[in-house]
Design a protein around this motif. Structure first.
Motif, short mmCIF file in Angstrom:
data_model
loop_
_atom_site.label_atom_id
_atom_site.label_comp_id
_atom_site.label_asym_id
_atom_site.label_seq_id
_atom_site.Cartn_x
_atom_site.Cartn_y
_atom_site.Cartn_z
N LEU A 50 59.87 13.98 86.96
CA LEU A 50 59.40 13.04 87.98
C LEU A 50 58.00 12.52 87.68
CD1 LEU A 50 60.53 14.37 91.49
CD2 LEU A 50 61.16 12.21 90.40
N THR A 51 57.13 13.40 87.20
CA THR A 51 55.73 13.00 86.95
C THR A 51 55.32 13.31 85.52
OG1 THR A 51 55.02 15.15 87.84
CG2 THR A 51 54.99 13.27 89.34
N SER A 52 56.27 13.27 84.60
CA SER A 52 55.95 13.53 83.20
C SER A 52 55.18 12.36 82.60
CB SER A 52 57.22 13.77 82.39
OG SER A 52 57.99 12.56 82.32
N ILE A 53 54.55 12.60 81.47
CA ILE A 53 53.79 11.54 80.79
C ILE A 53 54.71 10.37 80.43
CG2 ILE A 53 52.54 10.97 78.66
CD1 ILE A 53 51.28 13.75 78.81
N GLY A 54 55.91 10.69 79.96
CA GLY A 54 56.86 9.63 79.62
C GLY A 54 57.28 8.82 80.82
N GLN A 55 57.48 9.51 81.96
CA GLN A 55 57.85 8.81 83.19
C GLN A 55 56.74 7.87 83.64
OE1 GLN A 55 60.34 8.41 85.27
NE2 GLN A 55 59.19 7.50 86.95
N VAL A 56 55.50 8.34 83.62
CA VAL A 56 54.37 7.52 84.05
C VAL A 56 54.18 6.34 83.11
CG1 VAL A 56 51.88 7.50 84.44
CG2 VAL A 56 53.24 9.44 85.21
N SER A 57 54.29 6.59 81.80
CA SER A 57 54.16 5.50 80.82
C SER A 57 55.25 4.45 81.03
CB SER A 57 54.24 6.05 79.40
OG SER A 57 53.17 6.90 79.12
N GLY A 58 56.48 4.93 81.25
CA GLY A 58 57.58 4.00 81.49
C GLY A 58 57.41 3.22 82.77
N LEU A 325 62.72 5.89 86.89
CA LEU A 325 63.46 7.12 87.18
C LEU A 325 64.88 7.06 86.62
CD1 LEU A 325 62.47 7.94 90.87
CD2 LEU A 325 61.80 9.19 88.82
N LYS A 326 65.52 5.89 86.74
CA LYS A 326 66.90 5.78 86.29
C LYS A 326 67.01 5.77 84.77
CE LYS A 326 67.38 0.73 86.21
NZ LYS A 326 68.02 -0.45 86.80
N LEU A 327 65.89 5.47 84.09
CA LEU A 327 65.89 5.47 82.63
C LEU A 327 65.61 6.85 82.06
CD1 LEU A 327 63.89 2.16 81.99
CD2 LEU A 327 66.37 2.48 82.10
N ARG A 328 64.91 7.69 82.84
CA ARG A 328 64.55 9.02 82.38
C ARG A 328 65.09 10.05 83.39
NH1 ARG A 328 60.67 9.52 78.63
NH2 ARG A 328 60.23 11.61 79.40
N GLY A 329 66.15 10.72 83.01
CA GLY A 329 66.73 11.71 83.92
C GLY A 329 67.81 11.15 84.82
N GLY A 330 67.82 9.84 84.99
CA GLY A 330 68.89 9.16 85.72
C GLY A 330 69.23 9.79 87.05
#
Length: 421
Positions: A50-58, A325-330
């Protein structure tokens, strides 16, 4: 004409009920509280992305073009011109940015893409300001013309270029990206530990210092830049007076046509920059249909933000976050968002009951209970809901915030020079 004179004419009224404006400490406290709530949901649900670096970057990458479109809409509407044509201006930005970018480099593409969007803004200004055509009709016409124009151009430019086709351009060289050495790795280490709040804060900071495009930095700086120009300069004061009361502004010597033209052209340029971001940064290639309705979503973000740069940025960030969110972890991430929405609605319910708004409070409570049950009785959500989550979240937030919105008084209203005489 003195600044104080225009200020007395165009200043916005005090908020209903005597509410004071939020100060920076309160805003920071609200942001920290929101992050703590997301962190709590992450710990309960186990959705650590939910709050990973990849999620925030995306999320940032998805929010920037929406935010630029919203910023463009803010410039136009603060001068009294509704800009439904943001989508078309973004389309022009994507096409011209990629066309110039693959031939002469990405920064030339940025400049030409901004110019393409500005031309769309100029067309909208001519139709609405000079010829006084309905702003909605003009905006729709700009969108249709931009779509048809770029499709026509693609047929004899990209179709004959190496690596291109009638629906896409050759690849564009990427713009340099920044990573802060040391800090980026430290944030990644902290985020991987999944500690309450600390790891979430590290994920947010890490997303802002890892692989950050220079164009993203420029876009972020445009938000405080817009606030300073429109709310701290004489130019901005006069421009906003055109959106509040153009007749009074004209009587004080303001050239209303000039300021409306400037605002709408700047609006188109910002939307064009949003389009450039899509075709050079988000995906270093132009593709037909690339904007995907982001111009309209930017307009919604601007309305959510109450025609203010900071609020608009929060609206764009919200959509970017839910879209990412839907792109990472869906399904897992969106399932966790059900719990977050349920908790937020419980807080809304308590606030509405405190304000003695019993119907609104009861409705929020019933919806919150339904979301709690949905979360508890399922392990995932349908794929269709995952795809629709960003749009549903945007509609929900707009519905909850509708009561506090105040558009410029003369926004969208017809104006003719000298009509106040």
């Amino acid at each position: 004409m003195s600044t104080s004179t225009v200020s007395a004419t165009s200043a916005a009224p005090k908020k209903a009920g005597g509410r004071k404006k939020l100060t920076l400490p309160w805003i920071m406290l609200i942001i920290a509280g929101g992050l703590a709530l997301v962190s709590l949901v992450r710990v309960i649900s186990g959705a650590n992305d939910l709050t990973s670096i990849g999620q925030v970057s995306g999320a940032l990458q998805l929010a920037v073009p929406i935010g630029l479109a919203g910023l463009g809409g803010l410039w136009a509407e603060r001068a009294g011109v509704v800009n439904i044509g943001l989508e078309g201006m973004m389309i022009l930005g994507t096409w011209f940015g990629a066309w110039a970018g693959y031939q002469w480099g990405p920064w030339t593409g940025v400049a030409v893409g901004i110019l393409g969007g500005a031309l769309g803004g100029l067309l909208h200004a001519i139709i609405t300001v000079t010829f006084n055509v309905n702003h909605i009709v003009s905006g729709v016409a700009v969108n249709i013309l931009a779509l048809g124009f770029t499709q026509y151009l693609s047929n004899f430019t990209f179709a004959n270029a190496p690596g291109g086709s009638s629906k896409q351009s050759p690849r564009v060289e990427e713009i340099y990206k920044i990573t802060v050495p040391g800090l980026s790795d430290w944030m990644a280490t902290l985020q991987a530990k999944h500690w309450f709040f600390v790891s979430d804060l590290a994920g947010v900071v890490g997303g802002l210092v890892t692989e950050l495009s220079l164009l993203t930095v420029v876009a972020l700086l445009l938000i405080p830049g817009t606030w300073w120009v429109l709310w701290r300069t004489t130019f901005g004061l006069r421009l906003r007076s055109c959106g509040e009361n153009p007749i009074a502004a004209e009587s004080l010597g303001v050239n209303v046509y000039k300021y409306k033209y400037i605002a709408v052209v700047v609006s188109g340029a910002l939307a064009g920059l949003g389009g450039v971001f899509l075709s050079i940064v988000a995906s270093p290639i132009y593709q037909e249909g690339q904007t995907g309705g982001r111009g309209y979503i930017g307009l919604a973000a601007m309305i959510f933000g109450n025609w203010m740069p900071g609020g608009m940025a929060l609206g764009a960030g919200l959509f970017g976050f839910t879209d990412s969110l839907k792109l990472r972890g869906g399904a897992e991430n969106v399932h966790a968002m059900l719990l977050l929405l349920a908790i937020l609605l419980v807080l809304v319910c308590a606030w509405q009951l405190y304000k003695k708004k019993h119907f609104q409070g009861a409705l929020s409570g019933v919806i919150a209970g339904g979301l709690f049950l949905w979360y508890a009785l399922t392990d995932a959500v349908p794929s269709q809901f995952v795809d629709a989550a960003p749009y549903l979240t945007t509609l929900l937030v707009l519905a909850l915030s509708a009561q506090r919105l105040r558009m410029p008084k003369a926004d969208g209203m017809p104006y003719r020079k000298g009509q106040g005489k």
